[in-house]
Design an enzyme around this catalytic site. Structure first.
Site, mmCIF file in Angstrom:
data_model
loop_
_atom_site.group_PDB
_atom_site.id
_atom_site.type_symbol
_atom_site.label_atom_id
_atom_site.label_comp_id
_atom_site.label_asym_id
_atom_site.label_seq_id
_atom_site.Cartn_x
_atom_site.Cartn_y
_atom_site.Cartn_z
ATOM 1 N N GLU A 1 2.932 -1.971 -7.379
ATOM 2 C CA GLU A 1 3.992 -0.997 -7.550
ATOM 3 C C GLU A 1 3.770 0.285 -6.654
ATOM 4 O O GLU A 1 2.690 0.842 -6.668
ATOM 5 C CB GLU A 1 3.724 -0.544 -9.070
ATOM 6 C CG GLU A 1 4.152 -1.689 -9.974
ATOM 7 C CD GLU A 1 5.508 -2.405 -9.752
ATOM 8 O OE1 GLU A 1 6.436 -1.679 -9.398
ATOM 9 O OE2 GLU A 1 5.455 -3.603 -10.300
ATOM 10 N N CYS B 1 6.134 8.786 -10.237
ATOM 11 C CA CYS B 1 6.862 7.864 -9.193
ATOM 12 C C CYS B 1 8.297 7.768 -9.292
ATOM 13 O O CYS B 1 9.046 7.803 -8.227
ATOM 14 C CB CYS B 1 6.058 6.626 -9.015
ATOM 15 S SG CYS B 1 6.201 5.769 -10.637
HETATM 16 N N1 LIG Z 1 5.749 2.351 -8.862
HETATM 17 C C1 LIG Z 1 5.195 2.695 -9.794
HETATM 18 O O1 LIG Z 1 5.236 2.146 -10.832
HETATM 19 C C2 LIG Z 1 4.071 4.088 -9.250
HETATM 20 C C3 LIG Z 1 3.552 4.519 -10.555
HETATM 21 C C4 LIG Z 1 2.745 5.616 -10.416
HETATM 22 C C5 LIG Z 1 2.270 5.875 -9.157
HETATM 23 N N2 LIG Z 1 3.100 5.267 -7.850
HETATM 24 C C6 LIG Z 1 2.901 5.892 -6.636
HETATM 25 O O2 LIG Z 1 1.328 6.006 -6.674
HETATM 26 C C7 LIG Z 1 1.371 7.246 -5.509
HETATM 27 C C8 LIG Z 1 0.242 8.239 -6.081
HETATM 28 O O3 LIG Z 1 -0.897 7.676 -6.760
HETATM 29 P P1 LIG Z 1 -2.089 7.825 -5.594
HETATM 30 O O4 LIG Z 1 -2.008 9.021 -4.974
HETATM 31 O O5 LIG Z 1 -3.371 7.631 -6.629
HETATM 32 O O6 LIG Z 1 -2.049 6.719 -4.803
HETATM 33 P P2 LIG Z 1 -3.112 6.035 -3.829
HETATM 34 O O7 LIG Z 1 -2.283 4.847 -2.989
HETATM 35 O O8 LIG Z 1 -3.690 7.102 -2.891
HETATM 36 O O9 LIG Z 1 -4.464 5.448 -4.620
HETATM 37 C C9 LIG Z 1 -4.029 4.526 -5.535
HETATM 38 C C10 LIG Z 1 -5.340 3.772 -5.789
HETATM 39 O O10 LIG Z 1 -5.696 3.004 -4.533
HETATM 40 C C11 LIG Z 1 -7.088 3.310 -4.227
HETATM 41 N N3 LIG Z 1 -7.273 3.086 -2.555
HETATM 42 C C12 LIG Z 1 -7.054 4.041 -1.711
HETATM 43 N N4 LIG Z 1 -7.395 3.419 -0.631
HETATM 44 C C13 LIG Z 1 -7.309 2.353 -0.767
HETATM 45 C C14 LIG Z 1 -7.683 1.005 0.012
HETATM 46 N N5 LIG Z 1 -7.825 1.196 1.410
HETATM 47 N N6 LIG Z 1 -8.063 -0.078 -0.574
HETATM 48 C C15 LIG Z 1 -7.920 -0.215 -1.826
HETATM 49 N N7 LIG Z 1 -7.797 0.633 -2.692
HETATM 50 C C16 LIG Z 1 -7.478 2.032 -2.219
HETATM 51 C C17 LIG Z 1 -7.309 4.792 -4.720
HETATM 52 O O11 LIG Z 1 -8.696 5.043 -4.861
HETATM 53 C C18 LIG Z 1 -6.639 4.699 -6.036
HETATM 54 O O12 LIG Z 1 -7.344 3.909 -6.970
HETATM 55 C C19 LIG Z 1 2.714 7.564 -5.221
HETATM 56 O O13 LIG Z 1 2.996 7.187 -4.253
HETATM 57 C C20 LIG Z 1 3.429 7.069 -6.372
HETATM 58 O O14 LIG Z 1 4.853 6.885 -6.173
HETATM 59 C C21 LIG Z 1 3.983 4.249 -8.132
#
Ligand SMILES: NC(=O)c1ccc[n+]([C@@H]2O[C@H](COP(=O)([O-])OP(=O)(O)OC[C@H]3O[C@@H](n4cnc5c(N)ncnc54)[C@H](O)[C@@H]3O)[C@@H](O)[C@H]2O)c1
Length: 519
Positions: free
Chosen positions: A283, A317
Site C-alpha cells: 500500500e 496517504c
Molecule cells: N496506501 C496506504 O494505505 C498508505 C497508508 C499510510 C501511508 N502510506 C504512504 O506511506 C508513506 C509515508 O510513510 P513512511 O514515510 O513511513 O514511508 P517509508 O516508505 O519511508 O517507510 C515505510 C517503512 O519502510 C521502511 N523502509 C524504508 N526503506 C526500506 C527498504 N529499503 N527496505 C525495506 N523497508 C524499508 C521504513 O523503515 C518504514 O518502516 C507515504 O507515501 C504514504 O502515502 C500509504
C-alpha cells in the site's frame, strides 16, 4: 465460537469534558522514554541506537530503541519459521480468540495508547483516538474473517468425486509499517497475517518504535505465542534485511512508492534454493485530487476539503493535495478556502484546539517548505497562520494557485499541509488530468448532479472515491481501503478480500466411486 457481528469501535466524543479529561490524565501518567527492544521469542535486546522524539517538542525523547542488525533480522525470521507449524495448526477460532483478547487489551488502555501516538507521531487527539479504534477494528474484523475463511470455499460436486478447497497460511510474513498510523497500520497488517495462521516479524517505522512495541505487547498479552510475533525495530536497512530473507513468504508493506517498488523487485528476485515465491502486499502513496463542479455546495465542500488536506498536517496517504475546480466558481471557491485556511490553528498535537500539528520530523519540514517555496515561485500562494514560536516541526498551511501543468507540486506526493487549486473548464477535463496520473489512491467529487456523479464514478481510477464528503477517514468494514496503479497492489485493508493475500488455496479432489466414503 459465535461472535457478535462486527461493529466499529466508537470514537470518543471529545466535545465532552470527561472524555478530554481521561486523555489528559493518561498523558500525565505516560512514562517516557519507553525502551523498545529487538524482541525475538523471549529474548529482548535493549539499545539506544534509535531515538524517537516528539515532533511537537523535539527535545522530548519518546522512545529509545534498539536498531536490529541483519543477523537479528535473520534470527527473527528463523524463530518465526520455527513457530509457524504450531501456529498454523492452531484452530482458526483459537487464533481469533487471541486477537480478540488483544483488542480487549487495547480497549482497556485506549487513552494511554492514544497519548503515546500524540507524543510519538504528533497525532492530534481525535486522530490518535481514531488510530487506536482502527487498530481494535482490524483485530475484531480479521478475527471474524479468518473464522469464515477457515470454512474454505464451496466447489461444484459431481457424483463419484469429492472436491474441497481450503486456505492455508503461507509462512513467515514480514510486516513493514509506516509511522503515520503508528498503531492501526502495523496492527492491521500483523493481525491479518496472524489470523490466517502465518507468523510475523514486525518492523515498525523508525519514527514510531514505541507504538510498534505496544502492538506486539497487545498481541502477546492476548495469547499469540512469543514465537509467532517478533519485534524488529530499526530503519530502512533493517526492513531491507528482513524483506530479502529467503524464508519470508509474504511481505506486507505500507509506505512510500519508492520503498514499495524496491520491495517488489526484492520479491521478484527468487533466491537460489528458495521454495516459494514471495508475495508482496503493498500500500503506497498517491496524489489525491478532489473535483469541485460548478453546482457544488460550497458550505459542504470547503470544510470537507480543509479536513481532507490539513487534518494531521496532510500526512495521511488519503489526504487531498489537488483541488480541480470548475472555472465558473473558481474565484469564490479560492477566496472561501483561503479564509478557512487562515482560521486553522497550527500548534502542538496535545492541544485540543490544534487543527494542524507539526509534521513528523525535520526532513519532512524541510521537504514541505521546499515545495511551498517552489509553489510561490511557479504560481501564487496564500498561507495560513504560522504556529506560535516553538521548536516543533511546524509548517504553515499553504494553498497554491496558478501552477504550470508540469509543476512538481502537482505531481509529487508532498505529505504536508500544502494544497494546490487548479481551474478546469469541465468535470471531464478534471477527469482527464486525474487519469494522466500514474498513482490512484483516493479521490473526491463535489457535485449535486447524480449524472455527473455517475460519470466520474465510471471514469475514476482511484481505489477509494468519496462523493460529497472528505477523502479521509476510511472505516474498517465500511470503506475497504487501498490504491490502484502505482499506489498499491490493489489489496483492500479492512475489506473482505484482504485476508486472501495471506493464504494459499489448496484443493483436494477425491475419487469416491470405487471405495465409497469410509466415515
Ligand atoms: N496506501 C496506504 O494505505 C498508505 C497508508 C499510510 C501511508 N502510506 C504512504 O506511506 C508513506 C509515508 O510513510 P513512511 O514515510 O513511513 O514511508 P517509508 O516508505 O519511508 O517507510 C515505510 C517503512 O519502510 C521502511 N523502509 C524504508 N526503506 C526500506 C527498504 N529499503 N527496505 C525495506 N523497508 C524499508 C521504513 O523503515 C518504514 O518502516 C507515504 O507515501 C504514504 O502515502 C500509504
Amino acid at each position: 465460537m459465535s461472535l457478535e457481528p462486527f461493529a466499529n469501535e466508537p470514537v470518543l466524543e471529545l466535545r465532552r469534558a470527561a472524555a478530554r479529561a481521561k486523555l489528559t490524565t493518561a498523558m500525565e501518567k505516560l512514562e517516557l522514554p519507553l525502551r523498545v527492544p529487538v524482541w525475538i521469542g523471549d529474548e529482548r535486546r535493549e539499545g539506544e541506537e534509535l531515538v524517537s522524539t516528539d515532533p511537537s517538542a523535539p527535545e522530548r525523547i519518546v522512545a529509545l530503541a534498539a536498531s536490529a542488525t541483519a543477523e537479528e533480522a535473520g534470527a527473527a525470521v528463523a524463530a518465526a519459521r520455527a513457530a509457524f507449524g504450531g501456529w498454523a495448526a492452531t484452530p482458526a477460532a483459537d487464533r481469533a480468540a487471541a486477537l480478540l483478547r488483544a483488542a480487549a487489551w487495547m480497549r482497556e488502555r485506549r487513552a494511554a495508547l492514544a497519548a503515546l501516538a500524540v507524543r510519538e507521531c504528533a497525532k492530534p487527539w481525535p486522530e490518535a483516538d481514531a488510530d487506536v479504534c482502527e487498530a481494535i477494528d482490524f483485530l475484531e474484523f480479521y478475527a471474524r474473517g479468518a473464522i469464515e475463511l477457515a470454512a474454505g470455499a464451496p466447489l461444484l460436486q459431481v457424483p463419484g468425486e469429492r472436491n474441497e478447497l481450503h486456505y492455508a497460511p503461507r509462512g513467515v510474513c514480514a510486516v513493514i509499517a509506516p509511522w503515520n498510523f503508528p498503531l492501526a497500520i502495523p496492527m492491521g497488517m500483523t493481525a491479518a497475517a496472524l489470523a490466517t495462521g502465518n507468523t510475523v516479524v514486525l518492523k515498525p517505522a523508525e519514527q514510531a518504535p514505541g507504538c510498534g512495541l505496544r502492538v506486539v505487547e497487545a498481541l502477546r498479552a492476548g495469547g499469540v505465542p512469543a514465537g509467532a510475533i517478533a519485534l524488529l525495530p530499526g530503519g530502512g536497512d533493517a526492513g531491507a534485511a528482513l524483506a530479502s530473507h529467503p524464508d519470508v513468504a509474504t511481505i506486507a508493506f505500507t509506505g512510500s512508492g519508492a520503498v514499495g517498488l524496491e520491495l517488489l523487485r526484492t520479491a521478484a528476485d527468487v533466491a537460489p534454493g528458495a521454495r516459494q515465491l514471495t508475495r508482496v502486499v503493498a500500500e503506497m502513496g498517491g496524489k489525491n485530487c478532489v473535483i469541485v463542479d460548478s453546482d457544488a455546495d460550497l458550505d459542504e465542500a470547503i470544510p470537507a476539503i480543509i479536513e481532507s488536506a490539513f487534518a494531521y498536517a496532510g500526512q495521511k496517504c488519503s489526504a487531498a493535495s489537488r483541488v480541480l475546480v470548475h472555472e465558473a466558481i473558481h474565484d469564490a471557491f479560492a477566496e472561501r478556502l483561503a479564509g478557512a485556511v487562515a482560521g486553522l490553528q497550527v500548534g502542538p498535537a496535545d492541544d485540543f484546539a490544534t487543527d494542524v500539528p507539526p509534521v513528523v520530523e525535520r526532513e519532512a519540514q524541510e521537504r514541505v517548505r521546499r515545495y511551498a517555496q517552489l509553489a510561490a515561485e511557479e504560481g501564487a500562494v496564500v498561507t495560513g497562520t504560522p504556529a506560535d514560536a516553538g521548536a516543533g516541526w511546524y509548517c504553515t498551511p499553504v494553498v497554491a494557485t496558478g501552477l504550470p501543468a508540469d509543476s512538481a507540486v502537482l505531481r509529487d506526493e508532498i505529505f504536508g499541509p500544502l494544497l494546490a487549486i487548479e481551474t478546469v473548464r469541465s468535470v471531464d477535463e478534471a477527469c482527464d488530468r486525474i487519469d494522466a496520473l500514474p498513482v490512484a489512491l483516493t479521490g473526491g467529487l463535489f457535485s449535486r448532479n447524480p449524472r455527473t456523479v455517475q460519470r466520474v464514478v465510471a471514469r475514476s481510477p482511484v481505489g477509494n472515491l468519496y462523493v460529497n464528503r472528505a477523502t479521509t477517514g476510511a472505516m474498517v468494514g465500511r470503506q475497504p481501503f487501498g490504491g490502484n496503479r502505482l499506489s498499491g497492489t490493489g489489496t483492500k485493508a479492512g475489506g473482505h478480500d484482504y485476508l486472501l493475500h495471506f493464504v494459499e488455496p489448496r484443493v483436494v479432489t477425491e475419487n469416491t466411486v470405487r471405495h465409497g466414503l469410509v466415515v
